[in-house]
Enzyme design. Structure first.
Site, PDB file in Angstrom:
ATOM      1  CG  HIS A  16     -14.071  39.008 -34.195  1.00 47.98           C
ATOM      2  ND1 HIS A  16     -14.744  37.886 -34.618  1.00 47.98           N
ATOM      3  CD2 HIS A  16     -14.313  39.101 -32.870  1.00 47.98           C
ATOM      4  CE1 HIS A  16     -15.375  37.343 -33.592  1.00 47.98           C
ATOM      5  NE2 HIS A  16     -15.127  38.055 -32.517  1.00 47.98           N
ATOM      6  CD  GLU A  65     -12.757  39.980 -29.671  1.00 45.22           C
ATOM      7  OE1 GLU A  65     -13.478  39.475 -28.809  1.00 45.22           O
ATOM      8  OE2 GLU A  65     -12.210  39.283 -30.579  1.00 45.22           O
ATOM      9  CG  ASP A  88     -12.237  35.733 -27.715  1.00 44.28           C
ATOM     10  OD1 ASP A  88     -13.173  36.462 -27.383  1.00 44.28           O
ATOM     11  OD2 ASP A  88     -12.028  35.364 -28.892  1.00 44.28           O
ATOM     12  CG  HIS A 107     -14.086  32.090 -29.036  1.00 46.28           C
ATOM     13  ND1 HIS A 107     -15.071  31.129 -28.965  1.00 46.28           N
ATOM     14  CD2 HIS A 107     -14.722  33.278 -29.118  1.00 46.28           C
ATOM     15  CE1 HIS A 107     -16.258  31.712 -29.003  1.00 46.28           C
ATOM     16  NE2 HIS A 107     -16.080  33.021 -29.100  1.00 46.28           N
TER      17      HIS A 107
END
Ligand code: G3P
Ligand code: MG
Length: 248
Positions: A15, A42, A44, A57
């Site tokens: 993440h 992952e 953003d 994010h």
């Protein structure tokens, strides 16, 4: 019953690069996650004011950089000046906000997979979906495996679908709203990525019967991870790259 899509991605996904062990959404985090053996990440992605996809994010800069204000209102030349590492410790000082292109280069050179979460600045949902998908398609044009595009925002995924139909998409869900399966089908999704507490045997069966892979975010303890593996889910996004062996 719809056939499940072929799934080229590893089960374990780091993440924001390496969870909370390195500054989130920076290349330093990707490097650390890779050192722990993770082969998929992952991140953003949102747009700068001049339309460049970059990693962050929050909508605002304060929490994870020394900048301030809405990130999406600033050109990337300005965003590139900020320190996105010092908030976590001096060891990370000077770490910049990477562009999606920076991250693509790192992943492609190291044969790593990427899940790009389209995280629009409010009001920029459609443009962000379109531009992120266009850029991702270009960066990964010659790659063996495309990145997985995901979003909580259906309108972003719809734009991604129209801009780059061949890139796989996943709908993110923090709750099971009415019609979410129909929405995933309309968006041509290959997966649902749910808050992990939503999954049970019936929901996994429903997803798989509809040809949707079942992934979870953000799983940070072994009890939850074991339960999700026993349910036959297909992917786990975790902060705890130091706890879970991605070879499992
Ligand atoms: O993409 C999964 C997860 O990252 C979604 O939540 O807020 O951590 O981006 P968030
Ligand atoms: Mg995310």
């Amino acid at each position: 019953m719809t056939a499940l899509p072929t799934w080229p991605y590893p089960r374990w996904i780091a993440h924001r690069g390496a969870g909370k062990l390195a500054p989130e959404n920076t290349l330093a985090a990707f490097r650390l996650g890779a050192q722990y053996g993770y082969r998929m990440f992952e991140c953003d992605a949102k747009l700068s004011a001049d339309g460049l996809p970059f990693l962050l994010h929050d909508s605002t800069l304060e929490r994870t950089t020394n900048g301030s204000g809405m990130a999406g209102e600033q050109d990337y030349a300005q965003l590139a000046q900020y320190d996105a590492g010092s908030w976590l410790g001096r060891a990370w000082a000077g770490e910049p906000l990477p562009t999606l292109e920076n991250v693509a280069r790192f992943c492609l050179a190291n044969h790593l997979h990427l899940n790009i979460e389209i995280k629009p600045t409010p009001g920029q949902e459609e443009e962000t979906g379109r531009v992120v998908a266009e850029h991702a398609e270009r960066f990964w044009r010659d790659a063996a495996c495309a990145p997985l595009l995901s979003s909580f925002r259906p309108e972003s995924l719809a734009q991604a679908r129209d801009a780059a139909p061949k890139l796989p998409r996943a709908l993110l869900l923090d709750s099971l709203r009415e019609g979410c399966f129909d929405q995933a089908q309309e968006l041509g999704c290959v997966a649902l990525i749910c808050r992990y507490t939503l999954w049970d045997a019936a929901l996994v069966a429903q997803a798989h019967a509809q040809g949707l892979r079942a992934l979870s975010y953000t799983v940070n303890d072994t009890t939850a991870a074991d339960a999700l593996l026993a349910l036959g889910t297909d992917g786990i996004i975790t902060d705890r790259v130091d706890l879970f062996s991605p070879a499992a």
